[in-house]
Scaffold this motif. Sequence first.
Motif, PDB file in Angstrom:
ATOM      1  N   ARG A 125       1.256  -0.465   0.269  1.00  0.00           N
ATOM      2  CA  ARG A 125      -0.122  -0.541  -0.333  1.00  0.00           C
ATOM      3  C   ARG A 125       0.980   1.419  -0.082  1.00  0.00           C
ATOM      4  O   ARG A 125       2.060   0.722   0.218  1.00  0.00           O
ATOM      5  N   ILE A 126       0.197   2.451  -0.986  1.00  0.00           N
ATOM      6  CA  ILE A 126       0.905   3.894  -0.734  1.00  0.00           C
ATOM      7  C   ILE A 126       1.672   3.957   1.054  1.00  0.00           C
ATOM      8  O   ILE A 126       2.284   4.154   1.093  1.00  0.00           O
ATOM      9  N   GLN A 127       0.823   3.916   2.195  1.00  0.00           N
ATOM     10  CA  GLN A 127       1.075   4.028   3.066  1.00  0.00           C
ATOM     11  C   GLN A 127       1.889   3.036   3.458  1.00  0.00           C
ATOM     12  O   GLN A 127       2.716   3.781   4.973  1.00  0.00           O
ATOM     13  N   ASP A 128       2.677   2.033   3.158  1.00  0.00           N
ATOM     14  CA  ASP A 128       3.455   0.997   3.538  1.00  0.00           C
ATOM     15  C   ASP A 128       4.798   1.922   2.574  1.00  0.00           C
ATOM     16  O   ASP A 128       6.027   1.686   3.706  1.00  0.00           O
ATOM     17  N   VAL A 129       5.019   2.547   2.373  1.00  0.00           N
ATOM     18  CA  VAL A 129       6.367   3.335   1.872  1.00  0.00           C
ATOM     19  C   VAL A 129       7.012   3.778   2.855  1.00  0.00           C
ATOM     20  O   VAL A 129       6.069   5.145   3.453  1.00  0.00           O
ATOM     21  N   PRO A 130       7.899   3.724   3.153  1.00  0.00           N
ATOM     22  CA  PRO A 130       8.861   4.555   4.089  1.00  0.00           C
ATOM     23  C   PRO A 130       8.962   5.903   4.007  1.00  0.00           C
ATOM     24  O   PRO A 130       9.798   6.488   3.844  1.00  0.00           O
ATOM     25  N   LEU A 131       8.087   6.632   4.683  1.00  0.00           N
ATOM     26  CA  LEU A 131       7.623   7.828   4.895  1.00  0.00           C
ATOM     27  C   LEU A 131       9.056   8.429   5.595  1.00  0.00           C
ATOM     28  O   LEU A 131       9.688   9.398   5.528  1.00  0.00           O
ATOM     29  N   GLY A 132       9.516   7.691   7.131  1.00  0.00           N
ATOM     30  CA  GLY A 132      10.283   8.464   8.078  1.00  0.00           C
ATOM     31  C   GLY A 132      11.876   8.024   7.159  1.00  0.00           C
ATOM     32  O   GLY A 132      12.603   8.725   7.934  1.00  0.00           O
ATOM     33  N   SER A 133      12.406   7.473   5.736  1.00  0.00           N
ATOM     34  CA  SER A 133      13.080   7.344   5.316  1.00  0.00           C
ATOM     35  C   SER A 133      13.977   8.725   4.781  1.00  0.00           C
ATOM     36  O   SER A 133      13.098   9.469   4.477  1.00  0.00           O
ATOM     37  N   SER A 134      15.041   8.530   4.330  1.00  0.00           N
ATOM     38  CA  SER A 134      15.858   9.700   3.923  1.00  0.00           C
ATOM     39  C   SER A 134      14.990  10.193   2.060  1.00  0.00           C
ATOM     40  O   SER A 134      14.479  10.908   1.324  1.00  0.00           O
ATOM     41  N   ALA A 135      15.324   8.587   1.785  1.00  0.00           N
ATOM     42  CA  ALA A 135      13.772   8.563   0.961  1.00  0.00           C
ATOM     43  C   ALA A 135      12.486   8.848   0.781  1.00  0.00           C
ATOM     44  O   ALA A 135      11.965   9.697  -0.657  1.00  0.00           O
ATOM     45  N   GLY A 136      12.039   8.513   1.963  1.00  0.00           N
ATOM     46  CA  GLY A 136      10.624   9.112   2.111  1.00  0.00           C
ATOM     47  C   GLY A 136      10.412  10.741   2.236  1.00  0.00           C
ATOM     48  O   GLY A 136       9.576  11.506   1.685  1.00  0.00           O
ATOM     49  N   LEU A 137      11.338  10.724   2.484  1.00  0.00           N
ATOM     50  CA  LEU A 137      11.322  12.765   2.484  1.00  0.00           C
ATOM     51  C   LEU A 137      11.868  13.567   1.455  1.00  0.00           C
ATOM     52  O   LEU A 137      11.561  14.200   1.523  1.00  0.00           O
ATOM     53  N   ASP A 138      12.303  13.076   0.172  1.00  0.00           N
ATOM     54  CA  ASP A 138      13.294  13.619  -1.121  1.00  0.00           C
ATOM     55  C   ASP A 138      11.402  13.137  -1.937  1.00  0.00           C
ATOM     56  O   ASP A 138      11.046  12.465  -1.929  1.00  0.00           O
ATOM     57  N   PRO A 139      11.810  14.776  -2.036  1.00  0.00           N
ATOM     58  CA  PRO A 139      10.093  15.608  -2.689  1.00  0.00           C
ATOM     59  C   PRO A 139      10.931  14.944  -4.650  1.00  0.00           C
ATOM     60  O   PRO A 139       9.488  14.786  -5.392  1.00  0.00           O
ATOM     61  N   GLN A 140      11.942  14.850  -4.717  1.00  0.00           N
ATOM     62  CA  GLN A 140      12.239  14.114  -6.465  1.00  0.00           C
ATOM     63  C   GLN A 140      11.508  12.800  -5.913  1.00  0.00           C
ATOM     64  O   GLN A 140      11.439  12.182  -7.546  1.00  0.00           O
ATOM     65  N   LEU A 141      10.834  11.390  -5.555  1.00  0.00           N
ATOM     66  CA  LEU A 141      10.750  10.485  -5.224  1.00  0.00           C
ATOM     67  C   LEU A 141       9.637  10.319  -5.483  1.00  0.00           C
ATOM     68  O   LEU A 141       8.939  11.065  -4.266  1.00  0.00           O
ATOM     69  N   ILE A 142       8.450   9.416  -5.756  1.00  0.00           N
ATOM     70  CA  ILE A 142       7.296   9.527  -5.930  1.00  0.00           C
ATOM     71  C   ILE A 142       7.321   7.958  -5.661  1.00  0.00           C
ATOM     72  O   ILE A 142       8.060   6.687  -5.644  1.00  0.00           O
ATOM     73  N   ALA A 143       5.980   7.054  -5.527  1.00  0.00           N
ATOM     74  CA  ALA A 143       5.570   5.719  -5.034  1.00  0.00           C
ATOM     75  C   ALA A 143       4.287   6.027  -5.501  1.00  0.00           C
ATOM     76  O   ALA A 143       3.657   5.711  -5.680  1.00  0.00           O
ATOM     77  N   ALA A 144       5.089   4.538  -6.901  1.00  0.00           N
ATOM     78  CA  ALA A 144       4.094   4.642  -7.722  1.00  0.00           C
ATOM     79  C   ALA A 144       3.525   2.953  -7.875  1.00  0.00           C
ATOM     80  O   ALA A 144       3.633   2.449  -7.969  1.00  0.00           O
ATOM     81  N   PRO A 145       2.022   2.975  -8.206  1.00  0.00           N
ATOM     82  CA  PRO A 145       1.401   2.067  -8.136  1.00  0.00           C
ATOM     83  C   PRO A 145       1.530   0.804  -9.022  1.00  0.00           C
ATOM     84  O   PRO A 145       1.806   1.396 -10.795  1.00  0.00           O
ATOM     85  N   ILE A 146       2.589  -1.128  -9.659  1.00  0.00           N
ATOM     86  CA  ILE A 146       3.193  -0.864 -10.776  1.00  0.00           C
ATOM     87  C   ILE A 146       2.367  -2.341 -10.603  1.00  0.00           C
ATOM     88  O   ILE A 146       2.554  -3.060  -9.318  1.00  0.00           O
TER      89      ILE A 146
END
Length: 157
Positions: free
Chosen positions: A76-97
């Motif tokens: 789920r999109i809620q499971d993408v780690p928002l606390g990690s450095s990746a989750g804080l990067d505004p240049q990254l998105i979580a895409a459903p595939i």
Amino acid sequence: MDLKAQIQLLIDNAPQDGVTPQLVTAIAPVLSAIARKLRHSQYYILQNMEQSWVLTTYRDRANPQLEKRMIYAFPRIQDVPLGSSAGLDPQLIAAPIPVTHILFQLVAMEPVDSIVFFETPGITTDSIEVRRAQVQHLIHQQLQQNRVKKQIPPDLA
């Protein structure tokens, strides 16, 4: 989207070069068999603005020379780690595939060793690792069984 529809979408979107749609059709049983072992029909993958998937390198603490390059797939999109450095990067998105599309991409992703599919929403300890080498091996076996190997360039799988 069910697995048959996902496979059909892969076939429909393949380059119409006379080879790729036939290749996707030939390896569809392998992609479907692996996908059936996973719990979700789609997963969220972190990617950058150019749609390249985010790669995580894991180094063994006991033996730092051993490393694995993995991609994480979240249920789920809620499971993408928002606390990690990746989750804080505004240049990254979580895409459903769709799951079969992830597996199909894995085969061609040279630097990637595996994809880790997190199976239970909210829990990161319940996961299935799918290794690229294993998928390639299964595809190779499937192509030999179908005897389409002669028509497909050897560097595709």
